[in-house]
Design an enzyme around this catalytic site. Structure first.
Site, mmCIF file in Angstrom:
data_model
loop_
_atom_site.group_PDB
_atom_site.id
_atom_site.type_symbol
_atom_site.label_atom_id
_atom_site.label_comp_id
_atom_site.label_asym_id
_atom_site.label_seq_id
_atom_site.Cartn_x
_atom_site.Cartn_y
_atom_site.Cartn_z
ATOM 1 N N LYS A 146 4.327 34.318 9.810
ATOM 2 C CA LYS A 146 3.140 33.976 10.586
ATOM 3 C C LYS A 146 3.095 34.652 11.952
ATOM 4 O O LYS A 146 2.025 34.982 12.463
ATOM 5 C CB LYS A 146 3.016 32.462 10.688
ATOM 6 C CG LYS A 146 2.814 31.844 9.306
ATOM 7 C CD LYS A 146 2.308 30.440 9.372
ATOM 8 C CE LYS A 146 1.789 29.916 8.062
ATOM 9 N NZ LYS A 146 2.293 30.458 6.831
ATOM 10 N N GLU A 179 1.435 27.316 19.374
ATOM 11 C CA GLU A 179 0.015 27.625 19.520
ATOM 12 C C GLU A 179 -0.685 26.443 20.168
ATOM 13 O O GLU A 179 -0.272 25.299 19.988
ATOM 14 C CB GLU A 179 -0.630 27.849 18.137
ATOM 15 C CG GLU A 179 -0.541 29.255 17.630
ATOM 16 C CD GLU A 179 -1.207 29.432 16.255
ATOM 17 O OE1 GLU A 179 -1.185 30.555 15.763
ATOM 18 O OE2 GLU A 179 -1.729 28.460 15.685
ATOM 19 N N HIS A 203 -1.380 17.650 7.758
ATOM 20 C CA HIS A 203 -1.670 19.079 7.679
ATOM 21 C C HIS A 203 -1.846 19.571 6.251
ATOM 22 O O HIS A 203 -1.758 20.760 5.985
ATOM 23 C CB HIS A 203 -0.591 19.909 8.386
ATOM 24 C CG HIS A 203 -0.437 19.534 9.827
ATOM 25 N ND1 HIS A 203 -1.393 19.832 10.769
ATOM 26 C CD2 HIS A 203 0.524 18.849 10.470
ATOM 27 C CE1 HIS A 203 -0.998 19.351 11.939
ATOM 28 N NE2 HIS A 203 0.154 18.747 11.785
ATOM 29 N N ARG A 218 -2.399 34.944 -2.000
ATOM 30 C CA ARG A 218 -2.271 34.396 -3.362
ATOM 31 C C ARG A 218 -3.550 33.651 -3.692
ATOM 32 O O ARG A 218 -4.415 33.497 -2.843
ATOM 33 C CB ARG A 218 -1.104 33.406 -3.399
ATOM 34 C CG ARG A 218 -1.264 32.380 -2.275
ATOM 35 C CD ARG A 218 -0.320 31.229 -2.364
ATOM 36 N NE ARG A 218 -0.246 30.505 -1.113
ATOM 37 C CZ ARG A 218 -1.113 29.593 -0.702
ATOM 38 N NH1 ARG A 218 -2.169 29.293 -1.445
ATOM 39 N NH2 ARG A 218 -0.972 28.969 0.445
#
Lengths: 153, 512
Positions: free
Chosen positions: B127, B215, B250, B307
């Site tokens: 990421k 973040e 999440h 994917r």
């Protein structure tokens, strides 16, 4: 016929009668279908199909989009809810043990952290009290229902 | 060229091995059958007799006990592929789907990899690298800071320092993360150190990589993702968006297409950014570029999933494109078959989990003593289980995806409510009732959903809402069932109608 069920800690005793193929209780009637569904007609005259299945002592009931788990209990049996053990919600591994035997804890205090299905689960004290037993140490594998910590008032 | 047919690097496909299990394996195996391809399923011992093993031309057992020894065992899967004349491998999602080393090993074995290049997987899979790649390609990213250190102490001090620039509330994310694992929301600076340790530990367990970065947590934003498709003929397109804002821990639970607040202009801008992201890594196949959409219409790159995704059906329903079929086509070197993007009607998907929504969404296990999905117009069920199966703690607790399509969003929501009311699952706790009540939430009805919805609507957890008369009726049903001896007759039919081990006899646990 007389039955006793337990739901959410409460006991419910009910007696139902049978008239031909129809079961009766108060303002409700119920008819068993060939495919084991049950048609329930309520006080308002509205009929709905219900599904049921028994898994061990538990009746699983689906009615009108709702699910209820009713435990079949024997009339006159003793409640054993007094045991205040904190049990493993599912199989997994103990990651952290935050308390020791004899320690006093507040309700909501973190007692253990376990890992199951790659997620961490926090085991917290359901009430204020004293830890009377810590069943496992860090790294131990536990099975669902294992008593992790026991508390006294 | 004399043959007149250029070589696009594709190979003819005859036999596809599906390196996955459950619902997505069923989805792919069915697509193979429809495409006239032979298929090979691989399964671990505890999946013997599972639905997906029956949908393949051939099902081959994997030797081993753990997931690492079975579904993650690259060597064993490649051996099976070689032994059964497999010429393409579809990884599904999860498991090996985003493992660049596996994609490379498949290609090295001379087998067609149904997915993007190992290099694209690598660039997007990490990421932090993906953030840097997107920044370089001019795609906006969430304010944050990449953290290079892997050592716990250094990592803590670097994140603490970065947190002063990034600001609170913030989100810690595992660089190898996914599915909410290794992710922590931090609102109070005092909780930061513990949260870093927890995220790092979870990341190491789940991914074997403890790198964590930080973040800004953008509250009140929507999770909107763009489906992209790229073939080996140089064509890269987007297929519109999916909104997946409604999440718990999440993990997405309610997904729809189109996004209720989408405009044509915003869709083209986000679509262009997504196509740019895909082209930046020479993407091939089906992929998803995830964005956070702020209430002011600004959007930020979140990550790219290299994917097929769990929620791909809602895109299929509104675009008419069979994404898995396109994946097979693209891998074989053919051009994709879709024309201009046309979005028709509205589609909603809910994820049916074996979990207790009234107890912090804790995964549940048990027998599927009754499993009766809804049917009727506009309803699609993608599942890998059927009545009589056991839900075990061995794998992800997702049982099924219920997808509806209708001409408008309002009608789709009405259809979803009807479908959820019809859905009967007994013997294992599921989130069906939670999903049903979710459909009545004001913000869900109005389409003003954001990623914090569940926590905001049910800050102290969800509890089912039912009337006394509903409970009374349930009590009567239990009493009639007991009086009529339904438990006994059901036990008999379970034993005689199939050779599955009767869950009623083998269970030594109490439910719920």
């Amino acid at each position: 016929m007389h039955h006793e069920f337990k739901y959410d800690g409460e006991k419910y005793e009910i007696t139902i009668a049978k008239d031909g193929q129809t079961w009766l209780l108060g303002d409700y009637t119920a008819i068993l279908c060939d495919d084991n569904r049950i048609i329930v007609t309520g006080p308002e005259g509205v009929s709905k199909f219900a599904h049921s299945a028994k898994v061990r002592d538990m009746w699983w009931i689906h009615y009108d989009g709702h699910i209820f788990c009713l435990e079949k209990t024997e009339p006159g049996s003793q409640d054993n809810d007094a045991e205040q053990g904190m049990t493993a919600p599912m199989p997994g591994k103990i990651l952290e043990v935050k308390v020791k035997t004899g320690q006093t804890v507040d309700a909501g205090e973190l007692l253990m952290v376990m890992e199951a299905m790659k997620m961490e689960h926090r085991i917290v004290a359901p009430k204020t009290g004293t830890i009377s037993r810590v069943g496992f140490s860090v790294g131990d594998q536990v099975q669902q229902g294992d008593t992790l910590v026991e508390m006294a008032d | 060229m004399l043959t007149g047919k250029p070589d696009y690097g594709g190979q003819m496909i005859n036999t596809v091995l599906v390196a996955n299990r459950g619902e997505i394996a069923c989805r792919i195996l069915r697509a193979c059958t429809e495409a006239g391809l032979r298929s090979v399923a691989v399964y671990a011992n505890n999946d013997a007799g599972s639905m997906f093993t029956e949908l393949a031309s051939k099902a081959v057992p994997l030797i081993g006990e753990t997931i690492a020894e079975t579904y993650l065992n690259q060597e064993q899967i490649l051996q099976i592929a070689a032994a059964h004349d497999v010429d393409a491998i579809h990884p599904g999602f999860g498991f090996l789907s985003e493992r660049a080393d596996f994609a490379q090993a498949v290609i090295d074995a001379g087998i067609n990899w149904i997915g993007p290049s190992p290099r694209a997987i690598e660039k997007m899979g990490d990421k932090m690298t993906a953030r840097l790649t997107m920044k370089a390609a001019g795609v906006p990213v969430i304010p944050g800071q990449e953290i290079a250190s892997e050592d716990e102490e250094t990592m803590i001090s670097e994140i603490v320092e970065a947190s002063q620039r990034v600001g609170y509330p913030l989100l810690l994310k595992a660089s190898s993360g996914g599915g909410g694992k290794g992710m922590r929301k931090v609102e109070d600076p005092a909780e930061l150190t513990d949260a870093i340790k927890g995220a790092r530990r979870e990341a190491i367990t789940a991914f074997g990589d403890g790198r964590v970065y930080v973040e800004r947590l953008l509250t009140g934003s929507k999770h909107v993702e763009i489906q992209v498709l790229a073939d080996k003929h140089g064509r890269t397109i987007h297929l519109g968006e999916r909104e997946c804002s409604v999440q718990r821990r999440h993990q997405k639970v309610f997904e729809e297409s189109p996004c209720p607040v989408m405009t044509d202009g915003l869709r083209s801008r986000m679509g262009e950014a997504a196509v740019m992201a895909a082209q930046a890594v020479d993407y091939v196949g089906a992929g998803t570029v995830e964005f956070l959409l702020a209430s002011n219409g600004e959007f930020f790159f979140l990550e790219m999933n290299t994917r097929i995704q769990v929620e791909h059906p809602v895109t299929e329903m509104v675009t008419g494109v069979d994404l898995v079929r396109e994946q097979l086509r693209i891998a074989a070197g053919e051009p994709m078959s879709c024309g201009e993007l046309m979005i028709r009607g509205h589609s909603i998907e809910v994820r049916l989990y074996a979990e207790d929504a009234s107890n912090n969404f804790l995964p549940a296990i048990g027998p599927l003593a009754v499993f009766r999905p809804p049917s009727g117009p506009g309803i699609r069920l993608d599942t890998g289980v059927r009545e009589g199966d056991m839900v075990t703690p061995d794998y992800d607790p997702m049982l099924a995806k219920l997808i509806v399509w209708a001409p408008s969003r309002n009608e789709a929501l009405q259809r979803m409510r009807r479908a959820l009311d019809e859905f009967v699952v007994l013997g294992t706790i599921t989130n069906i009732r939670f999903l049903r009540e979710l459909c009545d939430q004001r913000e869900v009805v109005s389409g003003r959903t954001d990623t914090m919805l569940i926590e905001r609507v049910w800050p102290d957890g969800w509890q089912p809402d039912y009337s006394d008369s509903t409970f009374d009726a349930a009590l009567i049903v239990a009493a009639v069932s007991e009086s009529a001896g339904l438990n006994k007759s059901r036990l008999m039919t379970t034993e005689s109608t199939n050779d599955l081990i009767s869950p009623f006899q083998t269970l030594s646990r109490r439910y719920p």
